[in-house]
Write a protein that holds these residues in place. Structure first.
Motif, PDB file in Angstrom:
ATOM      1  N   GLN A   1       0.823  -1.201   0.000  1.00  0.00           N
ATOM      2  CA  GLN A   1       0.000   0.000   0.000  1.00  0.00           C
ATOM      3  C   GLN A   1       0.861   1.257   0.000  1.00  0.00           C
ATOM      4  O   GLN A   1       0.512   2.264  -0.616  1.00  0.00           O
ATOM      5  CB  GLN A   1      -0.938  -0.026   1.209  1.00  0.00           C
ATOM      6  CG  GLN A   1      -2.010  -1.101   1.092  1.00  0.00           C
ATOM      7  CD  GLN A   1      -2.738  -1.354   2.401  1.00  0.00           C
ATOM      8  OE1 GLN A   1      -2.218  -1.059   3.479  1.00  0.00           O
ATOM      9  NE2 GLN A   1      -3.931  -1.899   2.319  1.00  0.00           N
TER      10      GLN A   1
ATOM     11  N   THR B   1       1.830   1.807  -3.414  1.00  0.00           N
ATOM     12  CA  THR B   1       0.687   2.320  -4.170  1.00  0.00           C
ATOM     13  C   THR B   1       0.609   3.835  -4.011  1.00  0.00           C
ATOM     14  O   THR B   1       0.378   4.575  -4.979  1.00  0.00           O
ATOM     15  CB  THR B   1      -0.618   1.673  -3.672  1.00  0.00           C
ATOM     16  OG1 THR B   1      -0.561   0.262  -3.902  1.00  0.00           O
ATOM     17  CG2 THR B   1      -1.826   2.241  -4.410  1.00  0.00           C
TER      18      THR B   1
ATOM     19  N   PRO C   1       2.138  -0.815  -7.655  1.00  0.00           N
ATOM     20  CA  PRO C   1       0.886  -1.587  -7.602  1.00  0.00           C
ATOM     21  C   PRO C   1      -0.298  -0.743  -8.043  1.00  0.00           C
ATOM     22  O   PRO C   1      -0.360   0.461  -7.765  1.00  0.00           O
ATOM     23  CB  PRO C   1       0.766  -1.962  -6.116  1.00  0.00           C
ATOM     24  CG  PRO C   1       2.131  -1.804  -5.560  1.00  0.00           C
ATOM     25  CD  PRO C   1       2.768  -0.690  -6.334  1.00  0.00           C
ATOM     26  N   GLN C   2      -1.216  -1.376  -8.724  1.00  0.00           N
ATOM     27  CA  GLN C   2      -2.445  -0.715  -9.147  1.00  0.00           C
ATOM     28  C   GLN C   2      -3.606  -1.279  -8.347  1.00  0.00           C
ATOM     29  O   GLN C   2      -3.705  -2.490  -8.163  1.00  0.00           O
ATOM     30  CB  GLN C   2      -2.693  -0.956 -10.643  1.00  0.00           C
ATOM     31  CG  GLN C   2      -1.657  -0.330 -11.555  1.00  0.00           C
ATOM     32  CD  GLN C   2      -1.800   1.167 -11.678  1.00  0.00           C
ATOM     33  OE1 GLN C   2      -2.857   1.719 -11.385  1.00  0.00           O
ATOM     34  NE2 GLN C   2      -0.737   1.842 -12.085  1.00  0.00           N
ATOM     35  N   LEU C   3      -4.470  -0.395  -7.877  1.00  0.00           N
ATOM     36  CA  LEU C   3      -5.645  -0.854  -7.137  1.00  0.00           C
ATOM     37  C   LEU C   3      -6.790  -1.100  -8.105  1.00  0.00           C
ATOM     38  O   LEU C   3      -7.311  -0.183  -8.723  1.00  0.00           O
ATOM     39  CB  LEU C   3      -6.063   0.201  -6.104  1.00  0.00           C
ATOM     40  CG  LEU C   3      -5.115   0.376  -4.921  1.00  0.00           C
ATOM     41  CD1 LEU C   3      -5.654   1.439  -3.984  1.00  0.00           C
ATOM     42  CD2 LEU C   3      -4.937  -0.928  -4.180  1.00  0.00           C
TER      43      LEU C   3
ATOM     44  N   LEU D   1      -7.218   0.230  -0.497  1.00  0.00           N
ATOM     45  CA  LEU D   1      -5.994   0.694   0.145  1.00  0.00           C
ATOM     46  C   LEU D   1      -6.185   0.777   1.637  1.00  0.00           C
ATOM     47  O   LEU D   1      -5.364   0.368   2.425  1.00  0.00           O
ATOM     48  CB  LEU D   1      -5.608   2.075  -0.410  1.00  0.00           C
ATOM     49  CG  LEU D   1      -4.415   2.749   0.241  1.00  0.00           C
ATOM     50  CD1 LEU D   1      -3.151   1.946  -0.011  1.00  0.00           C
ATOM     51  CD2 LEU D   1      -4.240   4.168  -0.290  1.00  0.00           C
TER      52      LEU D   1
END
Length: 232
Positions: free
Chosen positions: A62, A65, A182-184, A191
């Motif tokens: 996270q 991210t 990272p892609q959510l 997140l």
């Protein structure tokens, strides 16, 4: 000039530090002001939901991210007009001296005190950027999570500045490492935990406003994807 104004809920006054919000919408066009008002309103509601959840912990993934979002913000804000390459070069040299001393010639630190000062400077190199981001999102994180975010963002800022420096030199090839963050996804774990009340989601608020204000299809199509990003 139109403005966004809203009273801060009593339970958040002590956290936000004021009783009301006031932001310029930067336009005198009523139609544009309505859309911008809805956009800011969605951001504020999301921020307040996060603040009400209090302090929480975030994982390393996270943290990266968050770093990715900051990387993309820096790139999008500067790639069209990167400006003087010497400016970016100077910023990078300053970053490298603290974060990547192997890239530049710096004096070796030998004493424990010198090393401690260096480690602190390295950790907090871009602490302001991290704190500004967390403040905008209304995210309250514990000390360990804050350090995770600082470390991840330090790397991301260097990467973004290296990319913009290449742009300033006329090199607009894609950053081969831009995809490392990272892609959510919509069906992925959020997140951070968010409110489960769908009526409070930014897109729900925007949809309600769009219907009430009778916004055009083109306006909704243009703005809704941006509003949806607030939910990520």
């Amino acid at each position: 000039m139109f403005w966004y104004r809203k009273h801060v809920p009593e339970d958040l006054v002590s956290v936000i530090g004021k009783k009301g919000l006031r932001r310029s919408l930067n336009t005198r066009d009523p139609a544009v002001a309505k859309v911008e008002h809805a956009h800011i309103s969605a951001e504020v509601e999301s921020q307040w939901r996060n603040l009400r959840q209090g302090v929480r912990s975030i994982s390393q993934k996270q943290a990266f991210t968050i770093a990715g979002e900051i990387y993309r913000e820096i790139v999008s804000q500067n790639e069209d007009n990167p400006g003087n390459l010497n400016t970016w070069g100077a910023m990078l040299l300053s970053d490298w001296a603290v974060l990547k001393p192997e890239k530049v010639k710096v004096s070796k630190l030998t004493t424990p005190a010198q090393k401690a000062v260096c480690e602190n400077a390295r950790l907090n190199r871009h602490a302001r950027i991290v704190r500004d981001y967390l403040s905008r999102k209304g995210l309250l994180v514990d000390a360990e999570s804050l350090d995770r975010s600082k470390i991840a963002v330090n790397e991301a800022v260097c990467q973004a500045r290296e990319h913009i420096l290449r742009n300033a030199k006329g090199d607009y090839r894609p950053d081969p490492d831009a995809g490392r963050f990272p892609q959510l996804e919509l069906d992925a774990k959020p997140l951070l935990e968010t409110a489960t009340d769908a009526s409070m989601l930014p897109t729900t608020i925007f949809d309600s406003y769009a219907k009430e204000a009778e916004l055009s299809y083109a306006t909704i199509k243009s703005w809704r994807p941006m509003i949806a990003k607030v939910e990520e």
